[in-house]
Design a protein around this motif. Structure first.
Motif, mmCIF file in Angstrom:
data_model
loop_
_atom_site.group_PDB
_atom_site.id
_atom_site.type_symbol
_atom_site.label_atom_id
_atom_site.label_comp_id
_atom_site.label_asym_id
_atom_site.label_seq_id
_atom_site.Cartn_x
_atom_site.Cartn_y
_atom_site.Cartn_z
ATOM 1 N N GLY B 128 44.375 39.001 24.456
ATOM 2 C CA GLY B 128 43.729 38.698 25.916
ATOM 3 C C GLY B 128 43.203 40.036 26.407
ATOM 4 O O GLY B 128 43.994 40.987 26.539
ATOM 5 N N ALA B 129 41.992 40.019 26.914
ATOM 6 C CA ALA B 129 41.237 41.093 27.462
ATOM 7 C C ALA B 129 41.620 40.979 29.019
ATOM 8 O O ALA B 129 41.783 42.067 29.903
ATOM 9 C CB ALA B 129 39.889 41.332 27.277
ATOM 10 N N TYR B 130 41.829 39.615 29.375
ATOM 11 C CA TYR B 130 41.770 39.370 30.835
ATOM 12 C C TYR B 130 43.298 38.360 30.665
ATOM 13 O O TYR B 130 43.267 37.348 30.063
ATOM 14 C CB TYR B 130 40.770 38.384 31.361
ATOM 15 C CG TYR B 130 39.447 39.025 31.502
ATOM 16 C CD1 TYR B 130 39.076 39.687 32.618
ATOM 17 C CD2 TYR B 130 38.567 39.150 30.282
ATOM 18 C CE1 TYR B 130 37.877 40.666 32.338
ATOM 19 C CE2 TYR B 130 37.320 39.589 30.242
ATOM 20 C CZ TYR B 130 36.980 40.485 31.402
ATOM 21 O OH TYR B 130 35.786 41.068 31.205
ATOM 22 N N LYS B 131 44.312 38.949 31.707
ATOM 23 C CA LYS B 131 45.433 38.044 31.576
ATOM 24 C C LYS B 131 45.784 37.389 32.950
ATOM 25 O O LYS B 131 45.832 38.149 33.711
ATOM 26 C CB LYS B 131 46.636 39.078 31.187
ATOM 27 C CG LYS B 131 46.553 39.942 29.826
ATOM 28 C CD LYS B 131 46.469 38.893 28.681
ATOM 29 C CE LYS B 131 47.629 37.859 28.599
ATOM 30 N NZ LYS B 131 47.320 37.048 27.579
ATOM 31 N N PRO B 132 46.046 36.146 32.798
ATOM 32 C CA PRO B 132 46.743 35.625 34.046
ATOM 33 C C PRO B 132 48.154 36.007 34.426
ATOM 34 O O PRO B 132 49.245 35.616 33.490
ATOM 35 C CB PRO B 132 46.354 33.987 33.874
ATOM 36 C CG PRO B 132 46.371 34.024 32.090
ATOM 37 C CD PRO B 132 46.001 35.389 31.618
ATOM 38 N N ARG B 133 48.360 36.594 35.621
ATOM 39 C CA ARG B 133 49.605 37.186 35.490
ATOM 40 C C ARG B 133 50.409 36.323 36.983
ATOM 41 O O ARG B 133 49.573 36.356 37.904
ATOM 42 C CB ARG B 133 49.701 38.578 35.519
ATOM 43 C CG ARG B 133 49.235 39.264 34.528
ATOM 44 C CD ARG B 133 50.347 38.793 33.023
ATOM 45 N NE ARG B 133 51.672 39.041 33.315
ATOM 46 C CZ ARG B 133 52.128 40.309 32.816
ATOM 47 N NH1 ARG B 133 51.222 41.245 32.293
ATOM 48 N NH2 ARG B 133 53.516 40.424 32.801
ATOM 49 N N THR B 134 51.574 36.184 36.906
ATOM 50 C CA THR B 134 52.279 35.606 38.379
ATOM 51 C C THR B 134 52.003 36.537 39.269
ATOM 52 O O THR B 134 51.840 36.110 40.329
ATOM 53 C CB THR B 134 53.595 35.144 37.833
ATOM 54 O OG1 THR B 134 53.488 34.045 36.646
ATOM 55 C CG2 THR B 134 54.183 34.233 38.809
ATOM 56 N N SER B 135 52.218 37.743 38.990
ATOM 57 C CA SER B 135 52.299 38.609 39.978
ATOM 58 C C SER B 135 50.921 39.384 40.113
ATOM 59 O O SER B 135 50.383 39.937 39.000
ATOM 60 C CB SER B 135 53.481 39.779 39.720
ATOM 61 O OG SER B 135 53.268 40.992 40.437
ATOM 62 N N PRO B 136 50.348 39.803 41.221
ATOM 63 C CA PRO B 136 49.120 40.667 41.362
ATOM 64 C C PRO B 136 49.705 41.977 40.857
ATOM 65 O O PRO B 136 48.676 42.924 40.758
ATOM 66 C CB PRO B 136 48.980 40.355 42.696
ATOM 67 C CG PRO B 136 50.317 40.116 43.559
ATOM 68 C CD PRO B 136 51.154 39.280 42.427
ATOM 69 N N TYR B 137 51.003 42.417 40.850
ATOM 70 C CA TYR B 137 51.139 43.919 40.619
ATOM 71 C C TYR B 137 51.392 44.099 39.071
ATOM 72 O O TYR B 137 51.767 45.134 38.721
ATOM 73 C CB TYR B 137 52.403 44.294 41.404
ATOM 74 C CG TYR B 137 52.146 44.159 42.831
ATOM 75 C CD1 TYR B 137 50.879 44.224 43.652
ATOM 76 C CD2 TYR B 137 53.182 43.275 43.430
ATOM 77 C CE1 TYR B 137 50.870 43.965 44.910
ATOM 78 C CE2 TYR B 137 52.966 42.855 44.845
ATOM 79 C CZ TYR B 137 51.889 43.228 45.345
ATOM 80 O OH TYR B 137 51.544 42.847 47.014
ATOM 81 N N ALA B 138 51.414 43.048 38.354
ATOM 82 C CA ALA B 138 51.387 43.376 36.858
ATOM 83 C C ALA B 138 50.205 43.620 36.231
ATOM 84 O O ALA B 138 49.253 43.412 36.422
ATOM 85 C CB ALA B 138 52.124 41.917 36.323
ATOM 86 N N PHE B 139 50.428 44.158 34.852
ATOM 87 C CA PHE B 139 49.411 44.378 34.043
ATOM 88 C C PHE B 139 48.318 43.162 33.864
ATOM 89 O O PHE B 139 48.740 42.193 33.582
ATOM 90 C CB PHE B 139 49.895 44.922 32.690
ATOM 91 C CG PHE B 139 48.841 45.199 31.661
ATOM 92 C CD1 PHE B 139 47.906 46.343 31.722
ATOM 93 C CD2 PHE B 139 48.882 44.434 30.299
ATOM 94 C CE1 PHE B 139 46.896 46.416 30.759
ATOM 95 C CE2 PHE B 139 47.828 44.713 29.470
ATOM 96 C CZ PHE B 139 46.742 45.693 29.603
ATOM 97 N N GLN B 140 47.140 43.473 34.380
ATOM 98 C CA GLN B 140 46.156 42.250 34.200
ATOM 99 C C GLN B 140 45.131 42.201 33.069
ATOM 100 O O GLN B 140 44.247 41.474 33.196
ATOM 101 C CB GLN B 140 45.376 42.423 35.487
ATOM 102 C CG GLN B 140 45.998 42.458 36.819
ATOM 103 C CD GLN B 140 46.686 41.238 37.472
ATOM 104 O OE1 GLN B 140 45.907 40.248 37.331
ATOM 105 N NE2 GLN B 140 47.949 41.111 38.037
#
Lengths: 337, 337, 337, 337
Positions: B128-140
């Motif tokens: 993934g170049a773009y990652k859906p993450r539960t937290s807005p503060y995690a590596f995206q």
């Protein structure tokens, strides 16, 4: 707490540990392993001091068991539980197929099915004399008469009998006929019934409850083990979720964690799990590939006329075809069908 | 409604049917099959009169499609969808393994992984170049820079690239690099995104939503198909239930009904499905045995240092071992790895 | 990390803390409270040293925030979030009823409904111009034309407009008309959309995803808050479970933990939650008794002719009766309808 | 099939219908209503001809019952079931609070709690002498000794006793002490137990199973009713879902459909439903507003010292406060606490 003994520990060494456990008001469980004996104990509510045991002759170490289930855990017993029966062995590399109709409908159909299965090489017959039904007005099984028919099938074809017990009052009658006593999903937390089969000297097939976590399932097994019956076989039969493509959601993904957490053998019932005949063979093959120890499969001479569970039962040709596909797959996976 | 044409129907016959469909204000979908062509139509809110078509030259019959999904249904297209790509074919008897790290972390680790996978014989790389993450503060994810690194891996090792699109605004950038565009579980009902990839000319890998029924999943595929992109690949990645032995409940039981209801190929992602490395190989083998068309597997050179999904990633030796076990099993099941 | 300031802290004291936060590469969030100001910060991946702040003038203490959501947590902001709008205030003891049809079907029905609701005393109108539909062939809403009709209703009857945004590309058009922008359940983890509404200066009504845990829901809110839009309203609308007596399982039990973990107001949508008109009034009353800050209710002049969601819409007399029952109950619970 | 009699139908008319039913090999159930008697029948597997009854004297009509549950359905009995007990009436406009500790821990704590509850105005005491516990090693209740303590509380404070039966063998002992026999969630489909309490002449409180649909729950009630015990009280206590903010997901949304499908009274247990003390009062108030007929609430003099379920038990002051809030709410809802 688990007390691990030296390989050369004597019977007297073991007896001494057992006495110390009893002196604490606890129940000892002597668990012979392939190379050494271990002694588990249950009944404590607080932690036990390992020093009670670590100085005794023949003792290697005393280990705390961290899981809430004790006798069912791999910590307590690292070796797989293998259950030897006259008709065949369950666990330990064998892949056991238990097949038959949902219920004992009458003598003719049961014996006909038993004969067919025996010819295929199947060694265990499943059929219910007592049927748990959602409706009080539905067919509830033939009861004692059904048990007598099962006893006939056992005698004539040498098949091991797997049949369900629903009520403590019928425990003796069922235990007399059954080689393996089945506890159904709806009774997985019927603790009175679990304790009762814990006092039977027959292996118990414990189906997973419709919404039981793996831990709760192993705790239910623990009720049986804690009574001294160590021959428990788990059986995944589908759980209840939002998903509606099948009658239940067959959870094959429980197999690897069940094997990691526990030493008990685990079977899969793809008939109840899917509720649909056409989906049974792929799920049966997948269960084998996933590491299950066997299957529970509904087979009926004329599924469309079955008194219960017709839509999920295989007819004879479909079962025969599945049996051959399982055999080929088992070979490459180094399993014995 | 599906209009089935004679084997000998001419291009003019087909064109005439297309015109009649357009004259009704509907959208025609010409679906060539192995022996004959069929013409589907979508856009109607009420039933269509089959007599509009049944008298026309070259027409065998006009069939009502009963499922709410049309283009995705087996009724409309009985033959399996097969997706030929330069790097390999998806569906139609092949078993496709798509492997790689959760995210493109940096150039070195990605190329190292790509090289390893290529050596094993893998033909598709996922990352993934773009990652859906539960937290807005995690590596995206690395975004455009990640896409450039993926393009490099594609060029150097000839691997087909599978990568996720999360936002309509990035559709062109992703479509340029990807051989297969992934739509993640959380976006399965992001209808704007589905329509957008329906207008891309790249195959789409559509992950099942966390609590999507099979019908909703196929309806999401229908959004893509209805835009004219017929190259949709389903991917089961675990659903959400009460069960807590794994991160999600990997629903292998969806494979047989998905195959029965639809012609689209279906892959399985045991890495997200279980969330635990040790459970991935048995579930991968089970997916193959259950009839899936392939796998999506997380592989990382150093799983313990991964920026995301480390606990569920296989390291290189574990992947190699799984690859060999899959090869042996595929052979006996007459599938091409 | 949350820096709590003295009551008498000056603007310069606050500015100094903000600068220190920025110097760490983090984003400061100045959060004025009833008696004192606190300054949150986001963007850190590792723990921050409280000593950076504890010596500064005007600082009382620096507190670690333990929840994965920060700006959404009660730890960061103990006071309830109250959202003042020209048409009425949301949160803070008021009980807000947002009512209207599922979708803007045409001008006449919308204005008729708006007029009726205004007469009842309702201050917010809900209706979708863009409709998320499971099927690509179902009515998808009137789009821009629907927005124009909503703008008319706003102007003529002074109602606040609540309407859904499904696509980042429509964000400006929707924000221009809406007093509150709705994000639907299926888009709860459409992170691109969440970020986009985080940059709007309009309050956002964030519906709970069909299988979202409370933590995931608050993390979705956090995406919006982290962009600087602090006006987020939660809305429970039913989750997906095994249970089939209603369309969804309306989870009123989420209200007390949502109030405990977060300061954001929470509404309940019993129309989607139950899917059946007759079950809406008892669930609406129960939501009020459970501590919700308001309701989202579907009302339609002729539910049997509705283009979508007819079976769950109240007609005018049923809404009027519910409104009076809510008023009586609100009084004894010291809430303002 | 339900045979509805004229208001002026005589005892002989009724007896004649009963005989016709018996002659068909079915079981008649005479159901007296407020204005007229109806006669239900159960036991048929095929449809029955209404003409058998429609010509008989005193018969108005013979109605087919379409639900799979018969005696439990509103079709068969439109009037609410009201259960009059010496201590108070359940159903029919009253709101019944059943309170007490999870288990009978010892005489002192039980009598102290009983006295407190009596002073508040509570009329029914709940406490378990037999406790279903997930672990075989956990406290399983005081058994017969616990029953004796409950009998004392009944005699000294005039409280109706609600206590659980887990095993058919204890049925007589429990029925002797209990005013209402409780069947726990894990035994909701323990059909042997259901049949056994169907033969007791005491009302039965039937808790909903952890993943029971409303239909299955009413079918379980049907097992009891079919044995001739018509005094069944339903009790919602939380179901199992993916949701993790509470111990279970308390499903208040089942109340309106339960009231629509069945005439049986329904209580709510917010203590087990939420598993957390702080969430009990708002859910209790919501249950009342939603139309429940009462509550089951855990109260303990010192919750932090409870042998089981401490975290979800209210202490005395918290119960007192809740009682007063319930009283205020009940008044405005025209219910009698």
């Amino acid at each position: 707490m688990l007390v691990v003994m030296h390989r050369q520990a004597t019977a007297a060494d073991i007896e001494r540990v057992v006495e110390v456990i009893r002196a604490q008001g606890l129940t000892p469980h002597v668990l012979p392993g392939t190379t050494r004996t271990a002694i588990g104990m249950t009944g404590n509510t607080a932690a036990i001091d390992p020093e009670l045991f670590e100085g005794l002759p023949g003792v290697v170490e005393a280990i705390r068991v961290t899981r809430p289930f004790k006798l069912a855990s791999r910590e307590m017993k690292p070796d797989d539980t293998v259950i030897p029966l006259p008709q065949g062995t369950i666990g330990g590399g064998s892949f056991t197929v238990i097949a038959g109709p949902c219920s004992v409908e009458n003598e003719a159909m049961l014996l006909r099915t038993a004969e067919f299965l025996r010819q295929q090489g199947v060694r265990f017959l499943r059929a219910g004399a007592y049927k748990p039904r959602t409706s009080p007005y539905a067919f509830q099984g033939l009861g004692r008469q059904g048990l007598r028919i099962l006893a006939q099938a056992r005698q004539r074809f040498g098949l091991g009998i797997v049949t369900e017990l629903m009520d403590t009052e019928e425990a003796e009658a069922v235990a007399e006929v059954a080689d393996i006593i089945q506890i159904g999903a709806r009774n997985m937390q019927n603790f009175a019934l679990l304790r009762r089969v814990g006092r039977c000297r027959k292996p118990v097939l414990l189906k997973r409850g419709l919404c039981a976590t793996l831990e709760e399932w192993l705790m239910a097994a623990e009720y049986i083990l804690a009574e001294g019956n160590y021959q428990v076989i788990l059986c995944e039969r589908g759980v209840r979720t939002f998903s509606d493509h099948s009658r239940n959601t067959l959870d094959l993904s429980v197999i690897p964690p069940a094997k990691a957490w526990s030493h008990l053998p685990i079977l899969v019932d793809p008939s109840h799990g899917t509720g649909k005949r056409a989906y049974v063979p792929p799920m049966a093959l997948a269960a084998l590939a996933a590491g299950a120890d066997g299957l529970l499969i509904e087979v009926h001479p004329e599924p469309d006329k079955a008194l219960s569970d017709g839509p999920q039962s295989l007819d004879f040709p479909a079962f025969e075809q599945l049996w051959h596909r399982l055999a080929r797959l088992a070979e490459v996976l180094h399993r014995t069908l």
